[in-house]
Scaffold this motif. Structure first.
Motif, PDB file in Angstrom:
ATOM      1  N   LEU A  82       0.818  -1.220   0.000  1.00 52.87           N
ATOM      2  CA  LEU A  82       0.000   0.000   0.000  1.00 52.87           C
ATOM      3  C   LEU A  82       0.847   1.262   0.000  1.00 52.87           C
ATOM      4  CD1 LEU A  82      -2.529  -1.807   0.380  1.00 52.87           C
ATOM      5  CD2 LEU A  82      -3.380   0.050   1.784  1.00 52.87           C
ATOM      6  N   PRO A  83       1.837   1.386   0.878  1.00 56.17           N
ATOM      7  CA  PRO A  83       2.682   2.583   0.810  1.00 56.17           C
ATOM      8  C   PRO A  83       3.443   2.693  -0.525  1.00 56.17           C
ATOM      9  CG  PRO A  83       2.933   1.521   2.928  1.00 56.17           C
ATOM     10  CD  PRO A  83       2.133   0.580   2.066  1.00 56.17           C
ATOM     11  N   LYS A  84       3.823   1.555  -1.086  1.00 54.50           N
ATOM     12  CA  LYS A  84       4.496   1.573  -2.381  1.00 54.50           C
ATOM     13  C   LYS A  84       3.559   2.100  -3.472  1.00 54.50           C
ATOM     14  CE  LYS A  84       7.046  -2.043  -3.189  1.00 54.50           C
ATOM     15  NZ  LYS A  84       7.503  -3.390  -3.581  1.00 54.50           N
ATOM     16  N   MET A  85       2.312   1.617  -3.491  1.00 52.09           N
ATOM     17  CA  MET A  85       1.336   2.095  -4.472  1.00 52.09           C
ATOM     18  C   MET A  85       1.059   3.581  -4.258  1.00 52.09           C
ATOM     19  SD  MET A  85      -0.635   1.617  -7.096  1.00 52.09           S
ATOM     20  CE  MET A  85      -1.197  -0.046  -7.455  1.00 52.09           C
ATOM     21  N   ASP A  86       0.939   3.992  -3.011  1.00 51.37           N
ATOM     22  CA  ASP A  86       0.689   5.392  -2.699  1.00 51.37           C
ATOM     23  C   ASP A  86       1.828   6.271  -3.226  1.00 51.37           C
ATOM     24  OD1 ASP A  86      -1.172   7.206  -1.250  1.00 51.37           O
ATOM     25  OD2 ASP A  86       0.633   7.668  -0.097  1.00 51.37           O
ATOM     26  N   SER A  87       3.041   5.828  -3.059  1.00 55.40           N
ATOM     27  CA  SER A  87       4.214   6.568  -3.548  1.00 55.40           C
ATOM     28  C   SER A  87       4.210   6.681  -5.069  1.00 55.40           C
ATOM     29  CB  SER A  87       5.487   5.873  -3.063  1.00 55.40           C
ATOM     30  OG  SER A  87       6.618   6.511  -3.588  1.00 55.40           O
ATOM     31  N   LEU A 152      -5.121  -6.067  -3.408  1.00 58.00           N
ATOM     32  CA  LEU A 152      -5.532  -6.054  -4.821  1.00 58.00           C
ATOM     33  C   LEU A 152      -5.752  -4.608  -5.231  1.00 58.00           C
ATOM     34  CD1 LEU A 152      -8.254  -8.856  -4.975  1.00 58.00           C
ATOM     35  CD2 LEU A 152      -5.947  -8.958  -5.882  1.00 58.00           C
ATOM     36  N   PHE A 153      -5.355  -4.293  -6.455  1.00 57.69           N
ATOM     37  CA  PHE A 153      -5.509  -2.935  -6.967  1.00 57.69           C
ATOM     38  C   PHE A 153      -6.219  -2.987  -8.309  1.00 57.69           C
ATOM     39  CE2 PHE A 153      -1.509  -3.156  -4.583  1.00 57.69           C
ATOM     40  CZ  PHE A 153      -1.716  -2.184  -3.612  1.00 57.69           C
ATOM     41  N   TYR A 154      -7.248  -2.150  -8.448  1.00 59.95           N
ATOM     42  CA  TYR A 154      -7.981  -1.988  -9.703  1.00 59.95           C
ATOM     43  C   TYR A 154      -7.913  -0.513 -10.072  1.00 59.95           C
ATOM     44  CZ  TYR A 154     -10.046  -6.603  -8.952  1.00 59.95           C
ATOM     45  OH  TYR A 154     -10.236  -7.943  -8.772  1.00 59.95           O
ATOM     46  N   LEU A 155      -7.934  -0.211 -11.361  1.00 60.21           N
ATOM     47  CA  LEU A 155      -7.914   1.162 -11.822  1.00 60.21           C
ATOM     48  C   LEU A 155      -9.183   1.452 -12.592  1.00 60.21           C
ATOM     49  CD1 LEU A 155      -6.231   3.799 -12.142  1.00 60.21           C
ATOM     50  CD2 LEU A 155      -5.467   2.869 -14.340  1.00 60.21           C
ATOM     51  N   ILE A 156      -9.854   2.554 -12.235  1.00 61.72           N
ATOM     52  CA  ILE A 156     -11.065   2.963 -12.954  1.00 61.72           C
ATOM     53  C   ILE A 156     -10.918   4.414 -13.407  1.00 61.72           C
ATOM     54  CG2 ILE A 156     -12.542   1.311 -11.762  1.00 61.72           C
ATOM     55  CD1 ILE A 156     -13.675   3.649 -10.104  1.00 61.72           C
ATOM     56  N   LEU A 163     -10.353   0.106 -16.079  1.00 60.63           N
ATOM     57  CA  LEU A 163      -9.191   0.232 -16.966  1.00 60.63           C
ATOM     58  C   LEU A 163      -8.134  -0.836 -16.715  1.00 60.63           C
ATOM     59  CD1 LEU A 163      -8.781   4.106 -16.742  1.00 60.63           C
ATOM     60  CD2 LEU A 163      -9.990   2.779 -18.492  1.00 60.63           C
ATOM     61  N   GLY A 164      -8.029  -1.287 -15.484  1.00 61.26           N
ATOM     62  CA  GLY A 164      -7.033  -2.307 -15.149  1.00 61.26           C
ATOM     63  C   GLY A 164      -7.463  -3.063 -13.918  1.00 61.26           C
ATOM     64  N   LYS A 165      -7.218  -4.362 -13.918  1.00 62.48           N
ATOM     65  CA  LYS A 165      -7.568  -5.151 -12.745  1.00 62.48           C
ATOM     66  C   LYS A 165      -6.371  -5.947 -12.284  1.00 62.48           C
ATOM     67  CE  LYS A 165     -10.065  -8.599 -15.513  1.00 62.48           C
ATOM     68  NZ  LYS A 165     -11.284  -9.360 -15.627  1.00 62.48           N
ATOM     69  N   LYS A 166      -6.281  -6.048 -10.979  1.00 62.44           N
ATOM     70  CA  LYS A 166      -5.180  -6.747 -10.322  1.00 62.44           C
ATOM     71  C   LYS A 166      -3.837  -6.231 -10.830  1.00 62.44           C
ATOM     72  CE  LYS A 166      -7.935 -10.674  -9.078  1.00 62.44           C
ATOM     73  NZ  LYS A 166      -8.064 -12.096  -8.952  1.00 62.44           N
ATOM     74  N   ILE A 167      -3.704  -4.910 -10.760  1.00 59.92           N
ATOM     75  CA  ILE A 167      -2.477  -4.269 -11.222  1.00 59.92           C
ATOM     76  C   ILE A 167      -1.502  -4.133 -10.056  1.00 59.92           C
ATOM     77  CG2 ILE A 167      -3.656  -3.037 -13.079  1.00 59.92           C
ATOM     78  CD1 ILE A 167      -3.609  -0.533 -11.319  1.00 59.92           C
ATOM     79  N   SER A 168      -0.273  -3.795 -10.377  1.00 55.53           N
ATOM     80  CA  SER A 168       0.751  -3.593  -9.363  1.00 55.53           C
ATOM     81  C   SER A 168       1.207  -2.139  -9.411  1.00 55.53           C
ATOM     82  CB  SER A 168       1.948  -4.510  -9.637  1.00 55.53           C
ATOM     83  OG  SER A 168       2.653  -4.052 -10.777  1.00 55.53           O
ATOM     84  N   PRO A 169       1.923  -1.696  -8.395  1.00 54.41           N
ATOM     85  CA  PRO A 169       2.479  -0.342  -8.461  1.00 54.41           C
ATOM     86  C   PRO A 169       3.363  -0.154  -9.701  1.00 54.41           C
ATOM     87  CG  PRO A 169       2.661  -1.180  -6.229  1.00 54.41           C
ATOM     88  CD  PRO A 169       2.189  -2.324  -7.092  1.00 54.41           C
ATOM     89  N   ASN A 170       4.052  -1.195 -10.110  1.00 56.36           N
ATOM     90  CA  ASN A 170       4.946  -1.107 -11.265  1.00 56.36           C
ATOM     91  C   ASN A 170       4.205  -1.002 -12.596  1.00 56.36           C
ATOM     92  OD1 ASN A 170       7.138  -1.319  -9.533  1.00 56.36           O
ATOM     93  ND2 ASN A 170       7.225  -3.531  -9.735  1.00 56.36           N
TER      94      ASN A 170
END
Length: 178
Positions: A82-87, A152-156, A163-170
């Motif tokens: 979570l902190p990595k995704m936030d960054s 789990l991270f999704y992008l809308i 727009l994206g499902k089960k994505i990573s910070p990378n």
């Protein structure tokens, strides 16, 4: 995962499943298939840390993009990711002049509110966030998002298009600029 289930388990190449197990995996494939890219995401209206309902689609309208985050505050992997995704989100916002909201779903079935709130404070997860908790009875939402693991991270999009499902910070940047 879906292809693996279809190709190997359900087509009897492995011959390890009984009829009940096959039914379970068929249901799982059906749930995964419901959530297609470019479709409007399934709306969630869940209570936040103040016990007020927060509507995902309404929240998304305020930002260029929104990342839906499923996490458990006691999960050590979540405490790293979570902190990595936030960054990464903060870097993308600055670099590309975007506004990215974070609809963070505490995906622990019966979260301890004090632990949940302390997690938010400890990891400084407050900029453009709404923190909500999945209720233990919200199995239908978990199935629709295939949210049985964390994080789990999704992008809308602003209009709640997936727009994206089960994505990573990378991989977040790649999904934003497809």
């Amino acid at each position: 995962y879906k292809k693996f289930l279809q190709s190997y388990l359900l087509n009897d190449k492995c011959k390890v499943l009984d009829a009940k197990q096959k039914t379970t995996y068929k249901e799982e494939i059906a749930n995964i298939s419901k959530l297609s890219l470019k479709d409007t995401c399934v709306n969630m209206i869940l209570k936040d840390t103040s016990n007020k309902p927060q509507n995902l689609k309404e929240f998304a309208k305020n930002f260029s993009f929104t990342v839906i985050i499923f996490y458990d505050p006691t999960c050590s992997h979540c405490q790293v990711e979570l902190p990595k995704m936030d960054s990464v989100i903060n870097i993308l916002e600055t670099k590309y002049h975007l506004s990215i909201g974070k609809y963070a779903v505490c995906n622990d079935g019966v979260p301890n509110d004090a632990v949940w709130k302390q997690f938010i404070i400890d990891y400084k997860l407050s900029n453009k966030y709404t923190h909500v908790k999945m209720q233990s009875y919200s199995m239908d939402l978990r199935k629709k998002y295939d949210a049985f693991t964390n994080p789990l991270f999704y992008l809308i999009s602003k209009s709640a298009s997936l727009l994206g499902k089960k994505i990573s910070p990378n991989t977040l940047q790649r999904f934003i600029f497809k």
